[in-house]
Design a protein around this motif. Structure first.
Motif, PDB file in Angstrom:
ATOM      1  N   GLU A 186      29.231  55.337  41.080  1.00 60.06           N
ATOM      2  CA  GLU A 186      29.519  53.968  41.504  1.00 60.06           C
ATOM      3  C   GLU A 186      28.559  52.966  40.851  1.00 60.06           C
ATOM      4  O   GLU A 186      28.985  51.887  40.400  1.00 60.06           O
ATOM      5  CB  GLU A 186      29.441  53.874  43.022  1.00 60.06           C
ATOM      6  N   ILE A 190      29.698  49.934  38.277  1.00 60.42           N
ATOM      7  CA  ILE A 190      29.394  48.520  38.503  1.00 60.42           C
ATOM      8  C   ILE A 190      28.704  47.932  37.272  1.00 60.42           C
ATOM      9  O   ILE A 190      29.000  46.804  36.850  1.00 60.42           O
ATOM     10  CB  ILE A 190      28.528  48.368  39.768  1.00 60.42           C
ATOM     11  N   GLY A 197      32.835  46.659  42.535  1.00 65.14           N
ATOM     12  CA  GLY A 197      34.271  46.851  42.570  1.00 65.14           C
ATOM     13  C   GLY A 197      34.949  46.253  43.788  1.00 65.14           C
ATOM     14  O   GLY A 197      36.131  45.948  43.748  1.00 65.14           O
ATOM     15  N   GLU A 200      39.133  49.209  47.136  1.00 61.95           N
ATOM     16  CA  GLU A 200      39.718  50.150  46.173  1.00 61.95           C
ATOM     17  C   GLU A 200      40.659  49.450  45.201  1.00 61.95           C
ATOM     18  O   GLU A 200      40.661  49.748  44.002  1.00 61.95           O
ATOM     19  CB  GLU A 200      40.449  51.266  46.915  1.00 61.95           C
ATOM     20  N   ASP A 202      40.524  46.393  44.137  1.00 63.06           N
ATOM     21  CA  ASP A 202      39.696  45.672  43.169  1.00 63.06           C
ATOM     22  C   ASP A 202      39.108  46.624  42.131  1.00 63.06           C
ATOM     23  O   ASP A 202      39.058  46.315  40.935  1.00 63.06           O
ATOM     24  CB  ASP A 202      38.557  44.942  43.887  1.00 63.06           C
ATOM     25  N   TYR A 203      38.652  47.786  42.606  1.00 59.13           N
ATOM     26  CA  TYR A 203      38.102  48.777  41.692  1.00 59.13           C
ATOM     27  C   TYR A 203      39.151  49.207  40.668  1.00 59.13           C
ATOM     28  O   TYR A 203      38.897  49.233  39.456  1.00 59.13           O
ATOM     29  CB  TYR A 203      37.637  50.017  42.471  1.00 59.13           C
ATOM     30  N   VAL A 220      35.647  57.689  38.977  1.00 63.85           N
ATOM     31  CA  VAL A 220      34.457  57.059  39.537  1.00 63.85           C
ATOM     32  C   VAL A 220      34.039  57.847  40.768  1.00 63.85           C
ATOM     33  O   VAL A 220      34.758  57.895  41.766  1.00 63.85           O
ATOM     34  CB  VAL A 220      34.700  55.590  39.911  1.00 63.85           C
TER      35      VAL A 220
END
Length: 310
Positions: A186, A190, A197, A200, A202-203, A220
């Motif tokens: 993670e 980033i 992120g 989820e 958005d990630y 990820v």
């Protein structure tokens, strides 16, 4: 066959202490020692999962001899470039009362242009015989930041499926060669994306924008929360069971080993992600770094869930 490439191999020592008081003499009553560096952790877990593997990279000095002897005793074939200086020692101190892990990582030897050239020649031959080639870990002194890009191009030209697991500028430069799979955690994700992120969705959107057509598979790792994956345009959410964690160091390498083994075995994306997550979780049950018990992996396979995320 699977080939792992470790440019900065190490002797990994783990000390287990009831407490780790700073500034005081502390006697170690329990420890483990293994050939290490991220790529060698990957190689060891691949071997434990029952798949053929070859270890390559750089080793030097008496520490390098120990690394090679340890791999030989584990039944892992190797084809290293020998360099001047000493391969590094990496120390992990586990404070059992505080449940903390503190790592001390030596820099390792300095590598010459001639030795880089020798590695490239070895890699071409190994990649031609490999289904998967995994490049893992930090860069030793003397190698250019774009060395992974050069090595990835060599392996891809020989028809191998290429994994890249590193961080910082080494990762950014390596991405230019289009590895087939990357596995940032993670924090690394980033840093790559330039922002957190968020949720989820958005990630996934940020990863899709970043990866574009360059990287067909991105995973990820979210630690105990599992992982998110983009796999040839499809989104997946991986959930792992809660386990009594002993040592998380090496779990990312075990995850990559499971992924490499499943992919080399011709399995589909859900099975690849499931075996990877089971292996990564199994490592957390062990005191040793980059180590799994096959029975633990088998038990965890039925507890890992891999779901389509839209």
């Amino acid at each position: 066959m699977i080939t792992t490439v470790t440019l900065n191999a190490a002797i990994d020592k783990t000390y287990y202490l009831p407490r780790f008081p700073i500034g005081q003499v502390t006697r170690v009553s329990n420890m483990s020692v293994d050939a290490g560096g991220k790529g060698l952790n990957v190689a060891r877990v691949i071997k434990q999962l029952g798949f053929p593997v070859m270890a390559a990279g750089f080793v030097g000095g008496y520490n390098g001899q120990y690394i090679e002897n340890t791999l030989k005793q584990s039944g892992i074939p190797h084809d290293f470039v020998h360099v001047d200086g000493e391969s590094r020692i990496c120390l992990n101190i586990i404070d059992e009362s505080a449940a903390t892990s503190s790592e001390l990582l030596e820099p390792g030897p300095s590598i010459t242009e001639e030795q880089i050239g020798e590695l490239k020649r070895k890699l071409a031959g190994l990649a031609a015989r490999s289904r998967v080639v995994c490049f893992s870990g930090s860069l030793p002194a003397g190698v250019p930041l774009d060395i992974y890009a050069d090595l990835i191009r060599i392996a891809k030209a020989e028809g191998a499926f290429v994994f890249l697991d590193t961080s910082g500028e080494a990762l950014r430069c390596g991405l230019e060669a289009g590895p087939c799979l990357i596995k940032p955690n993670e924090e690394e994700a980033i840093a790559l994306l330039g922002k957190a992120g968020g949720g989820e969705e958005d990630y996934f959107r940020a990863l899709e924008d970043f990866c574009g057509n360059r990287i067909s598979r991105t995973v990820v790792s979210l630690g105990g929360s599992g992982a998110l994956a983009l796999w040839e345009g499809s989104r997946y959410r991986i959930r792992i069971p809660a386990v009594p964690v002993v040592n998380t160091v090496g779990s990312g390498d075990a995850f990559l080993a499971g992924m490499a083994a499943a992919l080399a075995d011709g399995r589909g994306p859900e099975d690849c992600l499931r075996l990877a997550a089971a292996a990564g979780t199994a490592n957390a049950l062990q005191r040793r770094t980059g180590w799994v018990e096959p029975a633990d992996v088998d038990n965890l396979l039925g507890l890992v869930t891999v779901e389509s995320a839209g």
